[in-house]
Design an enzyme around this catalytic site. Structure first.
Site: not given
Ligand code: C5P
Length: 224
Positions: A29-32, A96
C-alpha cells in the site's frame, strides 16, 4: 461564500490509496489518507456539483451525503471510475494508485520458512488509469490528475509535472510534494496546477479544503 458555480455538473473524484494483496492477510500500500480527495468531493458538493466519490482505503470517514463507491485495488478502482466517468463532466484522479501489484496473489499466508532470509516478490505493472481515462474522454470532459513527488526542488518538480502531464494526456495536473511529513496524511497541502500546455494556472497553500477550492476554481474556468 456559497457560490453554486458547479450546479448541474457531474464530477467523479477518486481518493485514498490502493492496496494490492499479497496473500489473505497482507498488502502493498501507500500512505495516502484520502483527505485531499474527500475535501474536493465535499467542496464540489457544496458548490452544487453532483459528485461520485470512489474511495480506496480512506483513513478518514467517508463523507456523509455523497455517493461513494468503496474500492480496494487499482483494478477495482479502474472499473469503478471507468463506469462512473460515462457522462461525467469532470474526472479528478486524486487517488494514489499502486503502479505495480503482486504478479500472483497467494491463497495462503506466505511463510517465513519457505523463503529463508530474503524474499523476492514479483510485481506486474498496473494499468495507468488516468492515461486511459484521458485517452477515452468524452468531448468536453475534463480529466485532472495529481502528481505526488518527493522532489524538493520546485523547478525540478515542475519539470517532472510537465513530463507527466504530457505522458498522461490529461487536461490539468495538480503537483504536490510529498515526503515523510508533507502531502499524504497532513492537514495542509501546497500545490501548483498546470494546464495541458504546462503553464501554471493556479498555486495554493493552506488547508486541504482551501486547496480543494482553488482546484475547483480551475475546473470552473476549464468548463467555461
Ligand atoms: O505516475 P504517477 O503515479 O505519479 O501518476 C499520478 C497520477 O496518475 C494520479 O492522478 C493517479 O491517480 C494516477 N494513476 C493512475 N493509474 C496508475 C498510477 C497513477 O491513474 N496506475
Amino acid at each position: 461564500t456559497a457560490a453554486r458555480d458547479l450546479s448541474g455538473t457531474r464530477i467523479v473524484i477518486t481518493a485514498g490509496g490502493t492496496r494490492e494483496p499479497l496473500d489473505p492477510v497482507r498488502f502493498l500500500g501507500n500512505r495516502s489518507s484520502g483527505k485531499q480527495g474527500v475535501r474536493l468531493a465535499e467542496a464540489a458538493t457544496a458548490r452544487g456539483a453532483s459528485v461520485v466519490l470512489i474511495a480506496a482505503n480512506l483513513e478518514i470517514p467517508a463523507p456523509a451525503g455523497i455517493e461513494t463507491r468503496l474500492v480496494g485495488t487499482a483494478l477495482e478502482l479502474q472499473s469503478a471510475v471507468t463506469e462512473a466517468a460515462v457522462g461525467a463532466d469532470v474526472v479528478i484522479m486524486a487517488a494514489a494508485v499502486a503502479d505495480y501489484r503482486p504478479a500472483a496473489v497467494r491463497g495462503d499466508k506466505i511463510k517465513k520458512d519457505e523463503a529463508g532470509d530474503t524474499l523476492t516478490l514479483e510485481l506486474v505493472k498496473n494499468p495507468d488509469i488516468l492515461a486511459g481515462l484521458a485517452a477515452a474522454r468524452e468531448p468536453g470532459q475534463l480529466v485532472i490528475g495529481f502528481a505526488a513527488e518527493t522532489q524538493t526542488d520546485p523547478d525540478r518538480l515542475l519539470a517532472l509535472g510537465r513530463e507527466k502531464l504530457a505522458r498522461k494526456g490529461c487536461d490539468y495536473l495538480v503537483l504536490n510534494r510529498v515526503g515523510w511529513t508533507e502531502g499524504f496524511a497532513a492537514e495542509r497541502n501546497q500545490v501548483r496546477v498546470i494546464d495541458s500546455a504546462g503553464v501554471i494556472v493556479a498555486e495554493a497553500a493552506g488547508t486541504k479544503m482551501s486547496v480543494a477550492g482553488r482546484i475547483l476554481d480551475v475546473v470552473v474556468a476549464g468548463l467555461g
